[in-house]
Scaffold this motif. Structure first.
Motif, PDB file in Angstrom:
ATOM      1  N   LEU A 111      13.478   2.795  14.318  1.00  0.00           N
ATOM      2  CA  LEU A 111      12.534   1.437  14.610  1.00  0.00           C
ATOM      3  C   LEU A 111      13.122   0.754  14.581  1.00  0.00           C
ATOM      4  N   ALA A 112      13.275   0.848  13.162  1.00  0.00           N
ATOM      5  CA  ALA A 112      13.817  -1.159  12.522  1.00  0.00           C
ATOM      6  C   ALA A 112      14.949  -1.462  12.792  1.00  0.00           C
ATOM      7  N   ASP A 113      16.154  -1.049  13.524  1.00  0.00           N
ATOM      8  CA  ASP A 113      17.119  -1.418  14.420  1.00  0.00           C
ATOM      9  C   ASP A 113      16.721  -2.055  16.139  1.00  0.00           C
ATOM     10  N   SER A 114      15.768  -1.117  15.739  1.00  0.00           N
ATOM     11  CA  SER A 114      15.226  -1.832  17.460  1.00  0.00           C
ATOM     12  C   SER A 114      13.841  -2.831  17.188  1.00  0.00           C
ATOM     13  N   ARG A 115      14.056  -3.110  16.426  1.00  0.00           N
ATOM     14  CA  ARG A 115      13.311  -4.601  16.393  1.00  0.00           C
ATOM     15  C   ARG A 115      11.420  -4.235  16.247  1.00  0.00           C
ATOM     16  N   VAL A 116      11.770  -2.479  15.982  1.00  0.00           N
ATOM     17  CA  VAL A 116      10.459  -2.223  15.359  1.00  0.00           C
ATOM     18  C   VAL A 116      10.062  -2.648  14.424  1.00  0.00           C
ATOM     19  N   LYS A 117       8.808  -2.874  14.217  1.00  0.00           N
ATOM     20  CA  LYS A 117       8.314  -3.313  12.440  1.00  0.00           C
ATOM     21  C   LYS A 117       7.232  -1.977  11.953  1.00  0.00           C
ATOM     22  N   VAL A 118       7.355  -1.141  11.326  1.00  0.00           N
ATOM     23  CA  VAL A 118       6.428  -0.115  11.016  1.00  0.00           C
ATOM     24  C   VAL A 118       5.890  -0.651   9.682  1.00  0.00           C
ATOM     25  N   VAL A 119       4.322  -0.521   9.882  1.00  0.00           N
ATOM     26  CA  VAL A 119       3.922  -1.141   8.518  1.00  0.00           C
ATOM     27  C   VAL A 119       2.798   0.132   8.224  1.00  0.00           C
ATOM     28  N   LYS A 120       3.074   1.360   6.912  1.00  0.00           N
ATOM     29  CA  LYS A 120       2.158   2.211   6.603  1.00  0.00           C
ATOM     30  C   LYS A 120       1.460   2.052   5.784  1.00  0.00           C
ATOM     31  N   ILE A 121      -0.156   2.422   6.107  1.00  0.00           N
ATOM     32  CA  ILE A 121      -1.101   2.763   5.199  1.00  0.00           C
ATOM     33  C   ILE A 121      -1.271   4.029   4.537  1.00  0.00           C
ATOM     34  N   PHE A 122      -1.630   4.027   3.469  1.00  0.00           N
ATOM     35  CA  PHE A 122      -2.493   4.745   2.534  1.00  0.00           C
ATOM     36  C   PHE A 122      -4.125   4.718   2.203  1.00  0.00           C
ATOM     37  N   LEU A 123      -4.468   5.299   2.715  1.00  0.00           N
ATOM     38  CA  LEU A 123      -6.671   4.721   2.449  1.00  0.00           C
ATOM     39  C   LEU A 123      -6.573   5.299   1.841  1.00  0.00           C
ATOM     40  N   HIS A 124      -6.469   4.604   0.234  1.00  0.00           N
ATOM     41  CA  HIS A 124      -7.405   5.142  -0.988  1.00  0.00           C
ATOM     42  C   HIS A 124      -8.170   5.399  -1.200  1.00  0.00           C
ATOM     43  N   ILE A 125      -9.437   6.584  -1.106  1.00  0.00           N
ATOM     44  CA  ILE A 125     -10.109   6.636  -1.788  1.00  0.00           C
ATOM     45  C   ILE A 125     -10.499   8.434  -3.016  1.00  0.00           C
ATOM     46  N   SER A 126     -11.741   8.161  -3.239  1.00  0.00           N
ATOM     47  CA  SER A 126     -11.823   8.870  -4.695  1.00  0.00           C
ATOM     48  C   SER A 126     -12.335   9.906  -4.079  1.00  0.00           C
ATOM     49  N   LYS A 127     -12.476  11.426  -4.838  1.00  0.00           N
ATOM     50  CA  LYS A 127     -12.994  12.472  -4.407  1.00  0.00           C
ATOM     51  C   LYS A 127     -14.297  12.930  -4.394  1.00  0.00           C
ATOM     52  N   GLN A 128     -14.947  11.508  -5.516  1.00  0.00           N
ATOM     53  CA  GLN A 128     -16.238  11.210  -5.215  1.00  0.00           C
ATOM     54  C   GLN A 128     -17.161  10.656  -4.142  1.00  0.00           C
ATOM     55  N   PHE A 129     -16.144   9.985  -3.266  1.00  0.00           N
ATOM     56  CA  PHE A 129     -16.552   9.344  -2.163  1.00  0.00           C
ATOM     57  C   PHE A 129     -16.457   9.931  -1.525  1.00  0.00           C
ATOM     58  N   GLN A 130     -15.539  11.046  -1.143  1.00  0.00           N
ATOM     59  CA  GLN A 130     -15.062  11.793  -0.022  1.00  0.00           C
ATOM     60  C   GLN A 130     -16.753  12.594   0.125  1.00  0.00           C
TER      61      GLN A 130
END
Length: 272
Positions: A156-175
Motif C-alpha cells: 500500500l505504501a509503495d502504491s501511495r496509500v498512506k496507512v494510519v493505524k490508531i488504537f483507542l486506549h481505554i481502561s477496564k474500568q471505563f469499559q
C-alpha cells in the motif's frame, strides 16, 4: 501533539505504561474547542487537495477494545468531509464469500483509490487478534500472518496509500461503566451485546496480543495509541493525527489549466 502517541518502530510496548485518561496539556473540553474548529476546516481543505491531485490515498485503521468508541470517533472526526471522497467499512465476522478468500481479500477490496480516504472500523488485524482469542487461528499461523500484513502494508505504501493505524486506549474500568450504562439506559440497550461480557474476560489476553501487534506490525505503517477515557480529548487527538497525516503528503493546490481559456472566452461572449 500527535507524535507523542506514535509508537516507536519494532519496540516492545506495555499498554499499562500509557495512561488512558491522559489529556495532554489540556484540562477540559472548552480548551480544545477553537483548535478543533481550525483542524476540522484544515482537514476539509486537505481532503479537497487530495481529491484534486489524485496522487495519494489515505487509509485510517481503528482498533480498540469493546466500548473504546470506534464508531463515535469516526463520526465526530470525519463528519465534515465530502461524502464522495470518503468511505467507511466495518469488519465483522467474515461472510461466507469472504471466508472463501485469503484473510486480506476483503480488506484489499476496500482500500481507497488515489484521491480518496477510507476508514476501517476494525480491520484485517482482527484476523490475528480475535481469531487467536477464540482459538480459530493458532499463534503459529497468526505470526505467519504478521508477515503477510507487513507485506500488504508495504504494498500500500509503495502504491501511495498512506496507512494510519490508531488504537483507542481505554481502561477496564471505563469499559465497565460503558457496559453498565448500555443496560441501564433503554436508549442504549441496542448497543449491548452479551458477547461483550465474554470478550471482557479476555482483557489481559487482548492487551498482550495488541502489544505484540504494535511491535511486530509497525514497519511500513506505525501505530498510534490514543488515550480514550475522555471522549473530547480522544476526538481532538485523532483529528490532529488525521490532519498531520494529510499534511505529511505535502499536497498542492490544483495546477492551473491554460487549455481551458478558450472555453472561458466562449462563456464570456455568451454572458455579454
Amino acid at each position: 501533539m500527535s507524535k507523542s502517541y506514535k509508537l516507536p518502530e519494532k519496540k516492545k510496548v506495555d499498554l499499562k505504561d500509557i495512561d488512558p485518561k491522559d489529556t495532554g496539556r489540556f484540562s477540559n473540553k472548552e480548551e480544545v474547542v477553537q483548535a478543533v474548529k481550525e483542524l476540522e476546516l484544515e482537514l476539509q481543505q486537505l481532503q479537497e487537495k487530495l481529491a484534486a491531485s489524485k496522487e495519494h490515498a489515505v487509509l485510517f485503521v481503528f482498533q480498540g477494545m469493546d466500548c473504546s468508541g470506534k464508531d463515535g470517533v469516526i463520526k465526530k472526526v470525519f463528519a465534515g468531509l465530502h461524502p464522495q471522497g470518503i468511505s467507511a467499512h466495518s469488519f465483522k465476522t467474515p461472510t461466507e464469500e469472504e471466508a472463501r478468500h485469503d484473510f486480506l481479500w476483503r480488506a484489499h477490496v476496500a482500500v481507497p483509490a488515489l484521491g480518496q480516504i477510507a476508514v476501517f472500523n476494525r480491520s484485517y488485524y482482527e484476523e490475528v487478534l480475535i481469531t487467536r482469542i477464540h482459538g480459530t487461528v493458532k499463534s503459529e499461523e497468526a505470526k505467519e500472518r504478521f508477515k503477510h500484513i507487513n507485506h500488504f502494508e508495504a504494498l500500500l505504501a509503495d502504491s501511495r496509500v498512506k496507512v494510519v493505524k490508531i488504537f483507542l486506549h481505554i481502561s477496564k474500568q471505563f469499559q465497565l461503566e460503558k457496559l453498565i450504562s448500555r443496560i441501564e439506559d433503554p436508549k442504549k440497550n441496542w448497543k449491548f451485546d452479551p458477547s461483550d461480557l465474554k470478550e471482557r474476560k479476555s482483557w489481559k489476553q487482548y492487551s498482550e496480543i495488541y502489544e505484540e501487534l504494535f511491535e511486530k506490525c509497525s514497519k511500513a505503517a506505525p501505530w498510534y495509541v490514543v488515550p480514550s477515557d475522555n471522549r473530547w480529548y480522544r476526538n481532538y487527538a485523532v483529528l490532529r493525527i488525521a490532519v498531520d497525516a494529510l499534511r505529511s503528503l505535502d499536497l498542492k493546490d490544483p495546477a492551473a489549466r491554460p487549455e481551458l481559456q478558450p472555453f472561458l472566452e466562449e462563456l464570456k461572449k455568451e454572458e455579454a
